[in-house]
Design a protein around this motif. Structure first.
Motif, PDB file in Angstrom:
ATOM      1  N   ALA A   1      17.598 -40.328   8.728  1.00 37.63           N
ATOM      2  CA  ALA A   1      18.912 -40.875   9.100  1.00 37.63           C
ATOM      3  C   ALA A   1      19.496 -40.077  10.252  1.00 37.63           C
ATOM      4  N   HIS A   2      20.032 -40.792  11.239  1.00 37.83           N
ATOM      5  CA  HIS A   2      20.648 -40.129  12.388  1.00 37.83           C
ATOM      6  C   HIS A   2      22.127 -40.468  12.520  1.00 37.83           C
ATOM      7  N   GLY A   3      22.574 -41.559  11.869  1.00 34.60           N
ATOM      8  CA  GLY A   3      23.965 -41.967  11.968  1.00 34.60           C
ATOM      9  C   GLY A   3      24.212 -42.877  13.162  1.00 34.60           C
ATOM     10  N   THR A   4      25.293 -43.649  13.056  1.00 34.20           N
ATOM     11  CA  THR A   4      25.625 -44.611  14.105  1.00 34.20           C
ATOM     12  C   THR A   4      26.011 -43.927  15.401  1.00 34.20           C
ATOM     13  N   ASP A   5      26.807 -42.867  15.318  1.00 32.17           N
ATOM     14  CA  ASP A   5      27.270 -42.213  16.548  1.00 32.17           C
ATOM     15  C   ASP A   5      26.119 -41.672  17.385  1.00 32.17           C
ATOM     16  N   ALA A   6      25.133 -41.078  16.738  1.00 32.19           N
ATOM     17  CA  ALA A   6      23.984 -40.543  17.482  1.00 32.19           C
ATOM     18  C   ALA A   6      23.226 -41.675  18.172  1.00 32.19           C
ATOM     19  N   LEU A   7      23.038 -42.803  17.463  1.00 34.49           N
ATOM     20  CA  LEU A   7      22.345 -43.936  18.074  1.00 34.49           C
ATOM     21  C   LEU A   7      23.142 -44.490  19.239  1.00 34.49           C
ATOM     22  N   ARG A   8      24.432 -44.690  19.048  1.00 36.77           N
ATOM     23  CA  ARG A   8      25.268 -45.242  20.123  1.00 36.77           C
ATOM     24  C   ARG A   8      25.284 -44.326  21.336  1.00 36.77           C
ATOM     25  N   PHE A   9      25.415 -43.041  21.106  1.00 37.06           N
ATOM     26  CA  PHE A   9      25.466 -42.119  22.240  1.00 37.06           C
ATOM     27  C   PHE A   9      24.129 -42.107  22.977  1.00 37.06           C
ATOM     28  N   THR A  10      23.030 -42.200  22.242  1.00 39.94           N
ATOM     29  CA  THR A  10      21.704 -42.266  22.871  1.00 39.94           C
ATOM     30  C   THR A  10      21.596 -43.495  23.753  1.00 39.94           C
ATOM     31  N   LEU A  11      22.006 -44.639  23.241  1.00 39.63           N
ATOM     32  CA  LEU A  11      21.922 -45.880  24.002  1.00 39.63           C
ATOM     33  C   LEU A  11      22.801 -45.825  25.238  1.00 39.63           C
ATOM     34  N   ALA A  12      24.004 -45.277  25.088  1.00 41.98           N
ATOM     35  CA  ALA A  12      24.898 -45.159  26.239  1.00 41.98           C
ATOM     36  C   ALA A  12      24.303 -44.219  27.289  1.00 41.98           C
ATOM     37  N   ALA A  13      23.746 -43.103  26.820  1.00 45.07           N
ATOM     38  CA  ALA A  13      23.185 -42.110  27.740  1.00 45.07           C
ATOM     39  C   ALA A  13      21.970 -42.642  28.487  1.00 45.07           C
ATOM     40  N   MET A  14      21.299 -43.653  27.918  1.00 36.98           N
ATOM     41  CA  MET A  14      20.105 -44.211  28.547  1.00 36.98           C
ATOM     42  C   MET A  14      20.402 -45.469  29.363  1.00 36.98           C
ATOM     43  N   ALA A  15      21.680 -45.862  29.412  1.00 35.34           N
ATOM     44  CA  ALA A  15      22.056 -47.138  30.046  1.00 35.34           C
ATOM     45  C   ALA A  15      22.141 -47.025  31.554  1.00 35.34           C
ATOM     46  N   THR A  16      21.028 -46.680  32.180  1.00 32.55           N
ATOM     47  CA  THR A  16      20.964 -46.662  33.637  1.00 32.55           C
ATOM     48  C   THR A  16      21.042 -48.105  34.128  1.00 32.55           C
ATOM     49  N   THR A  17      21.928 -48.367  35.074  1.00 34.80           N
ATOM     50  CA  THR A  17      22.307 -49.734  35.429  1.00 34.80           C
ATOM     51  C   THR A  17      21.128 -50.647  35.696  1.00 34.80           C
ATOM     52  N   GLY A  18      21.007 -51.687  34.861  1.00 33.07           N
ATOM     53  CA  GLY A  18      20.079 -52.769  35.121  1.00 33.07           C
ATOM     54  C   GLY A  18      18.611 -52.474  34.869  1.00 33.07           C
TER      55      GLY A  18
END
Length: 950
Positions: free
Chosen positions: A606-623
């Motif tokens: 288990a990593h929790g929602t915040d860790a997943l969300r922050f990972t996705l945001a941090a990887m969201a290089t435009t397009g």
């Protein structure tokens, strides 16, 4: 606070609290900000693409809400015509052994609604688990009553304006589902096949230039030859100029068909002659239109060969002049069976020139798996070319902007070459087309039969029957931005929140959904001055989430990761069952199981929602597409731990203490003034990047500030002040106030990306910082105050950090215990350096664990380990700090090990057999190992020489 961060203990309870208290509703005050959720299929469940896009949307929503906007994130689901009907049909067959036809249309649709009520909410429950702050009070469904009225209104108006019409056209036909499907529902797969080169005899004793009495055509689908109505040659192909307008005899069918000139024929490919089957090929359909050829449909709705073909003119009207008689031998055969028979018969007649192996792109239905057949059927169409014109202009003049901008080119490419849009589907589940027919086939369109009779002045005894088809789900979802807000009624929500501000979506549906929303909205929604209203001002286009190797995630590859499994964890056994449980192919199941055991030998923790969300945001290089990285997820789980532990430290040093809540007098230390200034910089960066949709850069700015500046440096720099018994009340109050106020502000700054952990900590920190309120999500987003930034303070802190790091580096290199106090000498010529040494002696003595600190001005310093901070030397005298003989012995042992490793690697790389046969990446890895070992040997040798000289 709990000693350890346990996300599962806080996330569900906080979401329920927010939803129960109505915090997700629009506030009713401030400028509006709105966006719609791309409606997921009611049959579906969250995948990584959903989690990625929902993270971005929720981050924007929470950010704008905290900035004081009247914020709406409109939620809803799509009825997903084909997918939903298939789910319920399978359920009906498995549980009762019945088909939908056994129940009848009305009963079957009732069963679907029952299924939707009991099982259709899976994805909305998962949205809650992701923390989506959507307006649940106004959740919409594309089949709800209000939305149905919007769909009817659009269809009726378009029909009355001549922009919707019915006609016989070529469409993608699924022979299993018995419906037309969109291009998006067709998967083109490379499969092994053949090119059959067939001889078509020339009629009327004609000859080719080389004296042959036939032309050769090539096809991958010999069964379609039964419907050929021409052979095409290029108008500039000299080989066939004399044959244009002549005829061939279609083998097996014995039908005379013309040789026509058309640019579709490529003189460079094969013989330059192309068979034309307008009723069973999209390219041939276009050729048939251009040359006014008849269209001969040789297949049934099951894709079996008809006993008698249907013949139509190029405009779709019936053609009585062409004989539709077919060879009896093929009647009722499947496409595959007919193909075998036709090829065998052609070979028997000497009409097969040759057969070539060929890899071809085969169109298959994404749900049925069957080969899609281009089929002539009666369908409803939208005049998309007319609707596209203002939609193109809206992007050209910047009323709608794509982020990143290059996706505008994809949009223009589709829109400037747009074809009519087939909007009817031969299903039972969906918006039934509001059209009625009389016995003569006349069409009447209205809201219901009563409305139709009144509208058209029809006699009461005229028998009418409603169209059996339903509308394409893309038709209804094209109304999503305004239909969800109450249109066709002029509601207050529609007036307040339309047009929406941004649409977050994937590039793969720019045409299927984004473009169609723009077309429909601009046609039906008008501004007060009568100009078309756009559905949204910006389109933020995301890439795909791929696996760590860059492959697209799919069930058949066994590389799908459920975002909820990363949030809550899953055992290896459950993960294996999820990935292989429904697979019918044992070899594939074993391959996927092997891969899964290798990737996740202990399952997923288990990593929790915040860790997943922050990972996705941090990887969201435009397009760009994203290669998923579990290590980054683990790293950001550690980031959550870091923030949690920092909060515990702050609480231990501030709860029950004087924190200057009422702005009592304070003395701020250098560290206090520095971190306050750095916070302003962080606030600037986060706001700027979120405004520009650079979620990756906003996440990076937060990470750097929280981990490196606040936790690693400021918290350490706060300890000397708080532990100094001689420090003034004002100084301690100043540091406590800074600890809580900076943490409280950074929690608000991080909340849009990490909603749960920030709320949990904020509830404890806010009172200490003088903040009141029920929830962090209702607090104002931080606004930077640049007057609190001081460049001189920042330079002094960088000097201080430099000295501390220099001492720590020397400890590491010389193997000196971190707990041992050591003497340090500083030497240089800059007066600022001597001032800083005295001003910040307290910090240096405490954080660098110093025994004494002196300025050295002599010529010959004692034997010391040295580091530079700018032009200043940091000297650590070695005498008495280390056991010289023991250290030399340790270094000799390590140097001996390195020499052996270097010898082994040099021998391996000197072996030509190894370097010639090993893959380049393996050789490069061994070379890198050698370089590292040689570098380590050099550094240790220098260190040994220094110690030897002591």
């Amino acid at each position: 606070m709990e000693k350890t961060y346990q996300p599962e203990n806080i996330e569900r309870q906080w979401y329920k609290n927010w939803e129960d208290k109505g915090y997700f509703r629009p506030s009713g005050t401030g400028p509006s900000f709105s966006q719609v959720i791309p409606p997921p299929n009611v049959t579906g469940s969250l995948h990584m693409g959903h989690a990625f896009q929902h993270t971005i949307m929720d981050t924007l929503t929470r950010f704008k809400r905290m900035q004081g906007h009247n914020t709406l994130w409109q939620v809803g689901t799509d009825h997903a015509g084909i997918a939903t009907q298939m789910v319920v049909e399978r359920k009906l067959a498995a549980e009762e052994g019945k088909s939908r036809h056994d129940l009848g249309r009305e009963d079957f649709i009732r069963r679907i609604w029952e299924w939707k009520e009991h099982s259709g909410g899976t994805i909305t429950r998962q949205m809650r688990r992701l923390g989506n702050s959507v307006d649940w009070d106004h959740e919409r469904f594309t089949m709800d009553d209000g939305f149905y009225r919007a769909v009817q209104e659009v269809f009726i108006r378009l029909f009355d304006e001549g922009l919707v019409y019915r006609g016989k056209r070529l469409v993608n036909w699924d022979p299993k589902l018995h419906t037309a499907i969109s291009d998006l529902e067709v998967e083109n797969k490379e499969e092994k096949g053949y090119f059959w080169h067939l001889r078509y005899p020339l009629a009327d004793d004609e000859k080719t230039l080389d004296g042959k009495d036939y032309v050769v055509v090539a096809t991958t689908r010999p069964e379609t030859m039964l419907g050929d109505t021409a052979v095409a040659v290029h108008p500039d192909d000299d080989r066939y100029q004399h044959l244009i307008g002549k005829h061939v005899m279609l083998p097996l069918v014995n039908r005379r068909i013309p040789i026509v000139a058309d640019h579709h024929a490529d003189p460079e490919k094969g013989s330059g002659c192309v068979k034309i089957t307008p009723a069973h090929d999209f390219n041939d359909y276009a050729v048939g239109k251009r040359n006014n050829l008849p269209m001969i449909n040789v297949m049934t709705m099951d894709a079996h060969i008809r006993p008698v073909a249907e013949v139509y003119n190029a405009d779709g009207s019936e053609n009585a002049g062409v004989d539709g008689t077919m060879p009896e031998a093929y009647a009722g055969l499947t496409r595959e069976e007919a193909r075998k028979g036709i090829v065998a018969d052609m070979e028997n007649q000497g009409l097969v020139e040759r057969i070539e192996d060929h890899v071809l792109s085969v169109p298959r239905g994404d749900r049925s798996g069957l080969i899609i057949e281009p089929m002539l059927t009666d369908q409803w169409f939208v005049d998309a070319k007319t609707l596209a014109k203002p939609a193109i202009e809206a992007v050209e003049d910047g009323r709608i902007q794509f982020v990143p901008k290059q996706y505008e080119n994809m949009y223009f490419a589709w829109m400037r070459d747009i074809q009519e849009w087939c909007i009817s589907r031969q299903l039972w589940w969906g918006h039934r087309i509001p059209a009625w027919y009389d016995a003569s086939g006349n069409i009447y369109v209205g809201r219901d039969e009563t409305d139709v009779r009144q509208k058209y002045g029809l006699a009461a005894d005229l028998e009418l029957s409603q169209d059996e088809d339903v509308l394409d789900t893309w038709f209804s979802s094209a109304l999503w931005t305004f239909g969800t807000l109450g249109w066709p009624e002029a509601t207050e929500r529609l007036k307040t929140f339309h047009p929406t501000d941004v649409l977050v979506t994937g590039f793969d549906i720019i045409f299927f959904w984004v473009a169609r929303m723009i077309m429909m909205t601009m046609h039906f929604m008008k501004n007060e001055d009568g100009t078309p209203q756009v559905p949204f001002k910006k389109v933020y286009v995301t890439g795909l989430i791929r696996d760590e190797n860059g492959d697209k995630m799919s069930k058949s590859k066994g590389n799908v990761i459920d975002p909820l499994d990363m949030i809550d964890g899953i055992s290896l056994d459950d993960l294996l069952e999820k990935r292989t449980g429904n697979l019918m192919q044992p070899k594939l199941a074993e391959k996927i199981a092997k891969r899964t055991r290798k990737e996740f030998p202990e399952g997923i923790s288990a990593h929790g929602t915040d860790a997943l969300r922050f990972t996705l945001a941090a990887m969201a290089t435009t397009g760009r597409d994203i290669n998923w990285d579990m290590k980054r997820l683990e790293g950001y789980r550690n980031f959550c731990n870091k923030l949690w532990n920092a909060a515990r430290y702050v609480l231990m040093n501030t709860e029950g203490e004087d924190c200057g809540v009422n702005d009592e007098p304070v003395n701020l230390s250098l560290a206090d003034r520095w971190i306050i200034g750095e916070l302003q910089h962080c606030e600037e960066e986060v706001i700027r990047h979120l405004d520009q949709y650079r979620f990756d850069l906003a996440a990076y700015a937060l990470y750097e500030f929280i981990w490196n500046e606040y936790c690693d440096w400021y918290l350490e720099l706060s300890k000397p002040v708080l532990s100094d018994e001689g420090a003034s009340v004002e100084a301690k109050r100043g540091t406590r106030r800074t600890l809580v106020r900076v943490l409280e502000a950074v929690l608000r700054l991080a909340h849009p990306m990490m909603p749960f952990i920030t709320e949990e900590i904020w509830q404890r920190i806010a009172p200490l910082a003088g903040k009141t309120g029920d929830s962090i999500m209702l607090q104002p987003f931080p606004q930077p105050d640049t007057s609190k930034q001081d460049a001189a303070v920042a330079r002094d802190i960088e000097w201080l950090k430099g000295v501390i790091e220099a001492v720590r580096n020397i400890r590491g290199e010389m193997n000196i215990s971190p707990a041992r106090q050591i003497p340090v000498l500083l030497r240089g010529t800059d007066a600022d350096d001597t001032r800083r040494m005295e001003d910040y002696r307290q910090f240096l003595m405490s954080l660098a664990k110093l025994e004494k600190l002196e300025w050295f001005e002599g010529d010959r310093a004692p034997m010391s380990a040295t580091q530079l901070v700018g032009e200043m030397e940091v000297l650590v005298p070695m005498a008495g700090l280390i056991d010289k003989e023991a250290e030399l012995k340790r270094l000799d042992k390590e140097l001996d090990r390195l020499q052996k490793e270097i010898g082994r690697l040099e021998g391996k790389l000197g072996n030509e057999k190894f370097t010639a046969k090993a893959p380049p990446e393996v050789v490069e890895k061994e070379q890198e190992k050698l370089r590292d070992a040689q570098g380590s040997q050099k550094r240790l040798s220098e260190q040994r020489a220094e110690i030897e000289a002591m």
